[in-house]
Enzyme design. Structure first.
Site, short mmCIF file in Angstrom:
data_model
loop_
_atom_site.label_atom_id
_atom_site.label_comp_id
_atom_site.label_asym_id
_atom_site.label_seq_id
_atom_site.Cartn_x
_atom_site.Cartn_y
_atom_site.Cartn_z
N LYS A 1 5.01 22.43 -10.03
CA LYS A 1 6.63 22.25 -10.84
C LYS A 1 6.77 22.48 -12.09
O LYS A 1 5.52 22.06 -12.81
CB LYS A 1 6.99 20.66 -10.56
CG LYS A 1 8.36 20.46 -11.18
CD LYS A 1 8.45 18.97 -11.07
CE LYS A 1 9.72 18.47 -11.89
NZ LYS A 1 10.13 16.90 -11.57
N ILE B 1 6.49 7.71 -10.52
CA ILE B 1 5.14 7.88 -10.55
C ILE B 1 4.68 7.69 -11.75
O ILE B 1 3.54 6.98 -11.97
CB ILE B 1 4.64 9.09 -9.89
CG1 ILE B 1 4.91 8.76 -8.23
CG2 ILE B 1 3.18 9.13 -9.91
CD1 ILE B 1 4.20 9.69 -7.17
N ALA C 1 2.35 3.09 -5.33
CA ALA C 1 1.76 2.36 -6.42
C ALA C 1 0.55 1.70 -6.07
O ALA C 1 -0.41 1.53 -6.82
CB ALA C 1 2.81 1.42 -6.76
N LEU D 1 8.12 -0.02 -7.55
CA LEU D 1 9.47 -0.60 -7.46
C LEU D 1 9.54 -1.97 -7.89
O LEU D 1 10.47 -2.43 -7.87
CB LEU D 1 9.84 -0.21 -6.12
CG LEU D 1 9.91 1.53 -5.76
CD1 LEU D 1 10.19 1.61 -4.37
CD2 LEU D 1 10.95 2.04 -6.86
N GLY E 1 0.79 -1.31 -0.13
CA GLY E 1 -0.11 0.01 -0.06
C GLY E 1 0.97 1.49 0.07
O GLY E 1 0.40 2.25 0.69
N THR F 1 10.56 10.04 -12.89
CA THR F 1 9.47 9.24 -13.60
C THR F 1 9.01 8.06 -12.86
O THR F 1 8.23 7.32 -13.58
CB THR F 1 10.36 8.61 -14.70
OG1 THR F 1 11.68 8.07 -14.23
CG2 THR F 1 10.72 9.58 -15.76
N SER G 1 0.75 -3.55 5.37
CA SER G 1 0.95 -3.74 6.82
C SER G 1 1.68 -2.32 7.29
O SER G 1 2.53 -1.85 6.67
CB SER G 1 1.94 -4.89 6.90
OG SER G 1 2.59 -4.77 8.33
#
Lengths: 506, 511
Positions: free
Chosen positions: A81, A345, A17, A332, A14, A343, A42
């Protein structure tokens, strides 16, 4: 109703991603009769999430899930940004440079001007760069197609933990079920090898038809269970560690820019949020010790550090298969490319978009999976090449690290791109690749690659006309930027307090 | 810090009332230990239409430290100098209820008494010829009088017309910057505490439970907490104020925005016209026993000055007030605490009045009934003042072209109002006490405007020389006009300092 439809999606993990996937799936498919979306996470396991910088494509994601931008900005302590500042060198702006004329790209006129002796840097033609350096921000003005603001691009920098929390709230309100618990066992079907369920610490069994592996570097399902394999790109991207630390924000420096500064064995990020600044030193452990890296980071903060630097380890590359059997990886777990161009996200978001496009049935057709994996790999390769460009195109010869980068063999596609630009001034954008001509141009020029020619059609304008038009364009850009509000005021007007003292601890 | 101090304030509903409360409370309770949380659902619309206000709103802005120009810009607001009433009294008649003074009292004698004598001597214009606000308004002019403004510009009083949705958004930004927290969600359940029936928490549709110590019910007509949960009860005023429906619709507008609200009486109700910077707000308030909804909509649409910009929206309401504005630990503000039609632009004011009193009588967790009772007493008084003043407009009708108005003219009215009218009819006396919402000038404007003509003026007036007074009146009147001549138009004034944003064009390439 198809009887082979997916009835239960289980998201494992959680972080950013996981919750992005949960929110997007619930929003788009949540009303499918009988579909259950369950996310297992968790609280014992931390997320990597630091200050996170994004690229403009995130606006598509936010729009898709119906996010109220102001609310999101305020809730995640976000800042706007307009691009990335490569410290003391150039800005890689979102949006466009100047104005295309006579049907050819603006930069050919800029190159021509340069040949005529006009040394104005490319930055002066980007409203994003000029406004960003000046600390200013404004939303695009599509109602005024002739204004430099018409196509200004913007993204956000936010607190990734708050972003996950924000998405969680949305996802839960759309019916996503959240289960607290650490996965201790993964149950596979003896025949097919498909994942049938994950078993949690408390013994409960979470079954599903489709599993999304958002478990981070550990890649619980796709690697630990299915052994998808990892494509290692460290020969091109040798940085393998980072230290991250937040610091007090600098009230005098509220540029809507992510900052990247080259260091002896890597580079340092600076991501200003409303309430603090995220910093990190990404480095190659073969070229500098951890202690020295941490010291370098701490010596180069522009505010008091808030805590000790946190170490991170990684390997550049991607999972050989992003989708195997009934497991799709996001974030990841599916790969890692250092955040030099913000990059991470984006890769999650395109993964989700691809998954929605190719959303399977319980038959899990192999053609779908193959297609998905090919598209994913291509995306990683595209971004990799763009990152490698930053390392390879350098004049630095003061450290081992930069010597290695400058002299390494680069991937073929990249070598060709650089060569085409050097010889003809043309910028190549392959297929639908993420980074646009503007981005490639910005970094190639910024890193010192000199184009020896420009498009012949640029000579349709006389020399005088070219120079006077260039002057006009940068004047209008400067004027536009000067009229944009300071980002600090802009945020405050939207109900976000960039002044940290105004923010009450919640 | 007292350990009984309130730590959790929960505001239910995020329309104008909710965000006004959040803005004020987030500012006043910015003490580091009290949280202000507002729950609203995007699924539930707000009533917010073009909204007209009265001058005390300026105080609200001042107390919160809101810059007036920022506020005007953000809400597409215009300035308002009063209300023009058309076809009230009799068809074809017009009068102006101006903000601010009428003329100047001489030797302690109210100006309107001088005026009443003057009109026994000669034909005089309406009494609003002696109002700075009215004089400016007649020319479409406006300027903000500075603190050093001289007579008669110092008599100019103003309020605003604003877009209520934008106002809520503006206050939301303000509140959130001050630490108020907004939660998206629809309330599906309210939990009461066993021992005393206080509201303990509310449950949202996503399963979240929000608990609090003090709840502010800004949920609109439904009165989610004050009525649905606490069954406080509602006192109906429909026998005096029989209109029970409204249809609202914006239309386009061009040119200089009029610095006044217009209320035009139709056959079974009346129509508002509220000029904003970007458009005109309109609405038809009517009595459903005299006209059908479809017919009412036709009347509205055929009386628009510009192009219709959105589908007309229908609203129903019951005029009256919640029997207790504050019950147990729930304070109601806005429509949940009562409703009086916007004929005198009092809706936002009643919210503001409630907030000011809540701050003044802010409870602690023991909820001493002293605070609650005083709050309720004062709020009842406020709403009754508004009620009586609005009833006056209905009662003082001489129109015989519709059944509706004939019934209104014949109805029994509250004693408090009957007495006021009698006092005025007799010798033009108005006893609006210092604390009353509408000052003497307002009563005079409306009563004279709707043809309640005093039989006599006060005897003391005869102590002043008739010719001298006559000359002075004439000088004053000309002075108002001269000053108004020199003011900028409303459009010019707005352009100079507070034009709404988004309108300013960005520079463009000229290639």
């Amino acid at each position: 109703l198809r009887d082979d439809r997916i009835e239960k999606v289980v998201i494992v993990g959680g972080g950013t991603a996981g919750w992005m996937a949960a929110a997007a799936l619930a929003k788009t498919m949540g009303s499918m009769p009988g579909l259950i979306i369950e996310l297992v996470e968790s609280e014992e396991i931390g997320t990597v999430g630091v200050g996170e910088a994004t690229i403009p494509q995130i606006n598509f994601f936010n729009t898709m899930i119906g996010m109220d931008e102001r609310d999101f900005v305020r809730s995640t302590n976000a800042t706007y940004k307009l691009g990335i500042e490569f410290r003391d060198r150039y800005v890689h702006p979102f949006g466009f440079y100047g104005l295309d004329m006579l049907g050819i790209d603006f930069h050919h006129f800029w190159l021509k001007g340069k040949a005529l002796g006009d040394t104005t840097p490319l930055d002066a033609y980007s409203v994003g760069a000029v406004a960003g350096l000046g600390g200013r921000f404004d939303h695009p003005r599509p109602d005024q197609p002739k204004s430099p603001l018409a196509r200004i691009g913007y993204a956000f920098q936010f607190d990734a933990a708050l972003y996950a929390k924000y998405l969680r709230r949305m996802a839960e309100s759309w019916g996503v079920r959240r289960t607290e618990g650490r996965v201790v066992e993964i149950v596979q079907n003896g025949e097919t090898g498909f994942i049938e369920s994950v078993v949690l610490q408390d013994g409960s069994n979470v079954t599903g038809d489709l599993f999304l592996d958002c478990s981070g570097f550990r890649a619980l399902l796709i690697e630990q269970k299915l052994g998808a394999g990892f494509e290692d790109w460290s020969k091109w991207l040798p940085c393998d560690r980072a230290f991250a630390v937040a610091s007090e924000s600098n009230p005098d420096d509220q540029q809507p820019l992510t900052r990247s500064t080259a260091r002896p064995a890597g580079w340092q990020w600076r991501i200003p949020l409303q309430h603090r600044t995220g910093n990190g030193y990404v480095y190659s452990s073969a070229h500098v010790s951890d202690d020295e890296a941490a010291a370098t980071l701490l010596a180069n903060l522009d505010g008091k550090p808030l805590g000790d630097p946190r170490p991170l380890r990684f390997l550049a590359g991607h999972r050989k298969k992003a989708w195997m059997k009934n497991v799709v990886t996001l974030g990841l777990a599916s790969g890692f490319l250092e955040p030099l161009e913000s990059t991470s996200i984006h890769l999650v978001q395109t993964g989700i978009a691809r998954l929605l496009t190719w959303f399977p049935s319980r038959r899990f057709d192999q053609v779908t999976i193959d297609r998905y994996n090919r598209l994913t790999e291509r995306e990683y390769v595209d971004i990799r090449d763009f990152l490698v460009l930053h390392y390879n195109a350098t004049e630095r010869d003061d450290t081992e690290f930069w010597n290695y980068c400058r002299t390494m063999d680069v991937p073929d596609g990249l070598a060709e791109k650089i060569e085409i630009f050097r010889r003809t001034g043309r910028v190549v954008r392959e297929h639908e690749e993420l980074f646009t001509e503007t981005s490639w141009l910005s970094v190639m020029v910024g890193q010192g690659i000199e184009a020896q020619a420009y498009h012949p059609a640029a000579d349709l304008l006389s020399d005088e006309e070219t120079l006077s038009r260039l002057q006009h364009i940068r004047d209008v850009v400067a004027q536009t930027a000067a009229l944009m509000p300071m980002q600090r005021d802009y945020l405050q007007r939207q109900g976000s307090a960039s002044d940290v003292t105004l923010r009450r601890a919640s | 810090m007292n350990e009984n101090n309130i730590r959790e304030v929960v505001i239910v509903g995020g329309g104008t009332a909710g965000w006004m409360a959040a803005a004020a409370l987030s500012r006043y309770l910015n003490n580091g230990y009290t949280s202000v949380t507002l729950i609203e659902s995007e699924q539930i619309g707000t009533i917010g239409v073009g909204e007209a206000t009265i001058p005390p709103l300026i105080n609200f802005n001042d107390l919160l430290g809101i810059n007036e120009n920022d506020f005007v810009k953000a809400t597409q607001a215009t300035f308002k100098l009063g209300i023009e009433f058309v076809n009230w009294g009799r068809v074809g008649q017009r009068y102006f209820h101006a903000f601010g003074d009428l003329g100047t009292d001489l030797q302690g004698i109210p100006f309107h008494q001088l005026y009443l004598r003057e009109r026994t001597r000669r034909t005089v214009p309406d009494i609003t010829a002696w109002s700075m606000s009215a004089a400016a308004s007649a020319q479409g002019k406006f300027a903000r009088p500075g603190p050093k403004a001289q007579f008669p510009l110092d008599q100019l009083r103003y309020a605003f017309h604003l877009d209520a949705t934008l106002y809520a958004r503006f206050l939301r930004a303000f509140s959130e910057a001050n630490g108020a927290r907004r939660i998206e969600g629809k309330i599906v359940d309210v939990e009461l505490r066993g021992e005393d029936g206080f509201v303990q928490s509310v449950k949202l549709d996503n399963g979240q439970t929000i608990s609090g110590e003090l709840f502010i019910d800004c949920s609109g007509f439904r009165g989610l907490l004050i009525e649905q949960a606490l069954h406080t009860g509602y006192e109906e005023w429909t026998k005096w104020l029989p209109c029970d429906r409204a249809i609202a619709a914006p239309c386009s507008s061009t040119g200089n925005p009029d610095p006044f609200t217009r209320a035009t009486a139709h056959q079974s109700g009346w129509q508002w016209r509220i000029p904003l910077q970007h458009r005109m707000g309109n609405g038809h308030v009517y009595c459903s026993s005299f006209i059908s909804d479809d017919e009412a909509e036709r009347v509205l649409v055929s009386n628009l000055e510009g192009e219709l910009l959105d589908n007309p929206r229908r609203l129903s309401f019951t005029t009256g007030r919640r029997k207790l504005a504050w019950n147990r630990n729930v304070v109601s503000l806005g429509l949940s605490s009562g409703f009086v039609e916007p004929l005198e632009s009092t809706s936002i004011h009643l919210v503001q009045a409630g907030i000011a009193r809540l701050v003044a009588m802010f409870p602690d967790r023991r909820f001493n009934p002293l605070e609650r009772n005083e709050f309720n007493r004062q709020m009842q008084q406020q709403s009754e003042w508004v009620r009586d003043f609005v009833i006056l407009h209905y009662k003082a009708m001489q129109r015989d072209d519709s059944e509706f108005w004939k019934q209104c003219a014949a109805m029994d009215i509250p004693d408090t109002l009957a007495e006021k009218i009698e006092q005025f009819r007799n010798r033009g006396r108005v006893f609006a006490e210092g604390v009353e919402l509408f000052p003497r000038q307002s009563w005079v404007s409306v009563m004279l405007g709707q043809n309640i003509d005093p039989e006599e003026y006060e005897q003391v007036v005869d102590g002043l020389d008739e010719d001298k007074v006559s000359l002075a009146l004439e000088q004053f009147r000309r002075k108002y006009i001269e000053v108004a001549d020199r003011l900028p138009t409303q459009a010019q004034f707005i352009a100079s300092c507070c034009a709404a944003e988004g309108a300013k064009p960005a520079p463009e390439f000229a290639l």
